[in-house]
Design a protein around this motif. Structure first.
Motif, PDB file in Angstrom:
ATOM      1  N   ASP A  52     -12.220  -1.819  -0.415  1.00  0.00           N
ATOM      2  CA  ASP A  52     -12.457  -1.653   1.012  1.00  0.00           C
ATOM      3  C   ASP A  52     -11.922  -0.293   1.449  1.00  0.00           C
ATOM      4  O   ASP A  52     -11.526   0.536   0.623  1.00  0.00           O
ATOM      5  N   LYS A  53     -11.910  -0.069   2.759  1.00  0.00           N
ATOM      6  CA  LYS A  53     -11.448   1.215   3.293  1.00  0.00           C
ATOM      7  C   LYS A  53      -9.967   1.450   3.008  1.00  0.00           C
ATOM      8  O   LYS A  53      -9.541   2.593   2.811  1.00  0.00           O
ATOM      9  N   LYS A  54      -9.183   0.373   2.983  1.00  0.00           N
ATOM     10  CA  LYS A  54      -7.755   0.538   2.695  1.00  0.00           C
ATOM     11  C   LYS A  54      -7.533   1.075   1.285  1.00  0.00           C
ATOM     12  O   LYS A  54      -6.674   1.936   1.067  1.00  0.00           O
ATOM     13  N   TYR A 114       0.827  -1.203   0.000  1.00  0.00           N
ATOM     14  CA  TYR A 114       0.000   0.000   0.000  1.00  0.00           C
ATOM     15  C   TYR A 114       0.865   1.259   0.000  1.00  0.00           C
ATOM     16  O   TYR A 114       0.625   2.201  -0.746  1.00  0.00           O
ATOM     17  N   LYS A 133      -8.502   4.748   1.243  1.00  0.00           N
ATOM     18  CA  LYS A 133      -7.454   5.543   1.874  1.00  0.00           C
ATOM     19  C   LYS A 133      -6.247   5.680   0.960  1.00  0.00           C
ATOM     20  O   LYS A 133      -5.653   6.764   0.845  1.00  0.00           O
ATOM     21  N   LEU A 134      -5.884   4.601   0.274  1.00  0.00           N
ATOM     22  CA  LEU A 134      -4.756   4.629  -0.650  1.00  0.00           C
ATOM     23  C   LEU A 134      -4.992   5.641  -1.768  1.00  0.00           C
ATOM     24  O   LEU A 134      -4.111   6.437  -2.106  1.00  0.00           O
ATOM     25  N   LYS A 174       1.583  -8.799   2.981  1.00  0.00           N
ATOM     26  CA  LYS A 174       1.502  -7.347   2.823  1.00  0.00           C
ATOM     27  C   LYS A 174       2.219  -6.832   1.582  1.00  0.00           C
ATOM     28  O   LYS A 174       2.161  -5.638   1.280  1.00  0.00           O
ATOM     29  N   ASN A 195      -3.706  -7.380  -3.061  1.00  0.00           N
ATOM     30  CA  ASN A 195      -4.277  -6.624  -1.951  1.00  0.00           C
ATOM     31  C   ASN A 195      -4.655  -5.201  -2.352  1.00  0.00           C
ATOM     32  O   ASN A 195      -5.452  -4.549  -1.675  1.00  0.00           O
TER      33      ASN A 195
END
Length: 499
Positions: free
Chosen positions: A228-230, A74, A233-234, A218, A223
């Motif tokens: 999703d929220k990640k 991320y 945010k990214l 990770k 991924n």
């Protein structure tokens, strides 16, 4: 004993060399314009190097290598948004022809919205610059403390800070530009050496490293595509990095001979920034492979452990060079914004003496450097200081100033009430997002506040009565010819490549 003190000798030698180059390149500027942007005849390569040196400070390496190790794919994806930001700027500068004779972002904004808005922009820009200089001073102290234990690192930190203040204060933009070349060359020579040392420390082959990383959750590319929220945010944080306007980097646009040269500069900066970011990512990955369980605070001690003293000295002067290159540019920008924008906003353009402005610019560089040193006393931890600067000063600057500046470049000419409404909405948006505990998007707050600022300006412009001369202006004939020339050149270059 000599070998043990080698990092200290190397640091002192580098500082003396930097001071010598800075003072040798110092110019006897007679006007503030000459002190601020020189003769506007800098070579394109020189401008590319100074933009890179200004944009990639020592903190970029020290902060981001641990984050690559700790966060993973991320953060790697978000990091390359910096290069996208340079490409966006390369497109925007083609529309900056009406503002190329200005000396700062604040003057450009003030030319459209008046002296008080110019003063606000200058004040926020100065605070921004103080925060950036404070981060670089902290980096200098941390780097020296990690590698030089035969003397109090605070002594060398103060010496390095006084040296960069000295040549930034007396030498003007010419001294800063030439020292940036020296400092960036040092970084580019040493960073491959550091990567090689970290690779050897892993004790693995490239194939083993790739196989190991493929097994780590990770670092899996899949991924990135989970809705999703990640992912949200990214995207928001990446947009925040891509749309981040550093006043010191924008200052290099005003140093260019024209929009075409500035366009070339930022295109080349985009390419080289990808290479620099790839090196940072590679270092983080190699450290992760070397030790999967390292806490963030132990990553740099791990890198420097068992390293020969000469190599430690190389690491220190590399970090030192990049930190000083960013700090001196920020000092210079703050000096111009105070002596040029703040003074002219308060006293008026016609009554200001250039002699007094030039002297005031030099004093401002000194005071700004000393204030930055004081800030580092209150925030001695690099990560805490970076969090404060990026989440307070940078978000504040992005929320209030970035939108009017970008809209001005795109051709929007609004009124002062429109700009003030946008500034208020942008600042309020940033405060609400920071106070909302469910939202954690870092520098993305600045981007969302900037968008809110721009939308509020558009709403105010179209909903409220406006003077007849306000609104969008089209491209003039010179801008159209310039874009036609660029398209023709790209087509010619494509045909040459095909042949």
């Amino acid at each position: 004993m000599i070998l043990y003190n080698m990092p200290l000798f190397m640091v002192l030698a580098f500082l003396l060399l930097t001071l010598g180059v800075g003072l040798y390149a110092s110019q006897r500027a007679t006007t503030l314009r000459e002190y601020a942007v020189g003769n506007k005849q800098f070579h394109t390569t020189t401008l590319v190097v100074t933009v890179l040196a200004t944009s990639f400070g020592g903190g970029t390496l020290m902060r981001n290598v641990p984050k690559v190790h700790n966060i993973g794919i991320y953060f790697i994806a978000m990091l390359f948004a910096i290069a996208v930001g340079f490409w966006i700027k390369s497109c925007l500068v083609l529309r900056m022809r009406p503002f190329m004779e200005h000396l700062s972002m604040a003057e450009t904004i003030g030319s459209l919205y008046g002296k008080w808005f110019r003063a606000i922009a200058a004040l926020l820009g100065i605070c921004f610059s103080i925060g950036i200089v404070a981060i670089q001073i902290n980096v200098i102290s941390a780097a020296i403390g990690m590698c030089v234990d035969s003397i109090d690192p605070r002594i060398i930190t103060v010496l390095a800070t006084l040296i960069l203040i000295a040549y930034a204060m007396f030498g003007g933009i010419r001294a800063i530009t030439l020292t940036d070349i020296l400092q960036f060359a040092t970084f580019t020579i040493i960073i491959p050496l550091l990567i090689r040392l970290v690779f050897v420390k892993t004790g693995k082959s490239f194939l083993d490293i790739i196989l190991l990383l493929q097994k780590q959750e990770k670092f899996q590319f899949r991924n990135l595509f989970h809705l999703d929220k990640k992912l949200l945010k990214l995207v928001v944080e990446s947009l925040g990095l891509a749309c981040w306007f550093n006043p010191s980097a924008v200052q290099r646009v005003y140093m260019s001979s024209g929009p075409i040269q500035a366009h070339k500069v930022f295109l080349r900066v985009t390419l080289f920034s990808v290479i620099i970011l790839a090196c940072i990512v590679l270092m983080g990955l190699l450290v992760f492979v070397g030790d999967l369980t390292l806490p963030v605070t132990e990553i740099w001690p791990y890198i420097l452990a068992d390293m020969p003293p000469v190599y430690k000295g190389c690491v220190v002067i590399s970090l030192l060079g990049m930190a000083m290159a960013t700090a001196d540019s920020s000092l210079h920008t703050a000096a111009i914004m105070f002596s040029h924008d703040m003074v002219e906003s308060i006293r008026g353009i016609q009554v200001v003496s250039y002699v007094h402005q030039l002297r005031l610019a030099k004093y401002t560089a000194l005071i700004t450097g000393l204030l930055a040193m004081i800030v580092t006393v209150y925030y001695p931890n690099l990560f805490q200081l970076s969090h404060f600067v990026f989440n307070a000063l940078i978000i504040c600057f992005e929320a209030t100033i970035a939108a009017p500046f970008i809209l001005a470049i795109l051709g929007f000419r609004g009124s002062l009430p429109t700009a003030l409404i946008g500034m208020a909405i942008g600042a309020l948006t940033a405060l609400i997002l920071k106070k909302w505990p469910q939202i954690d998007i870092g520098i993305g707050v600045g981007f969302l506040a900037m968008v809110a600022n721009g939308l509020a300006m558009m709403a105010a412009h179209y909903l409220l009565p406006q003077p007849a001369d306000k609104g969008w202006v089209g491209r003039d004939d010179q801008q159209k010819r310039m874009e036609q020339l660029i398209r023709a050149f790209k087509k010619y270059k494509k045909n040459i490549d095909l042949e």
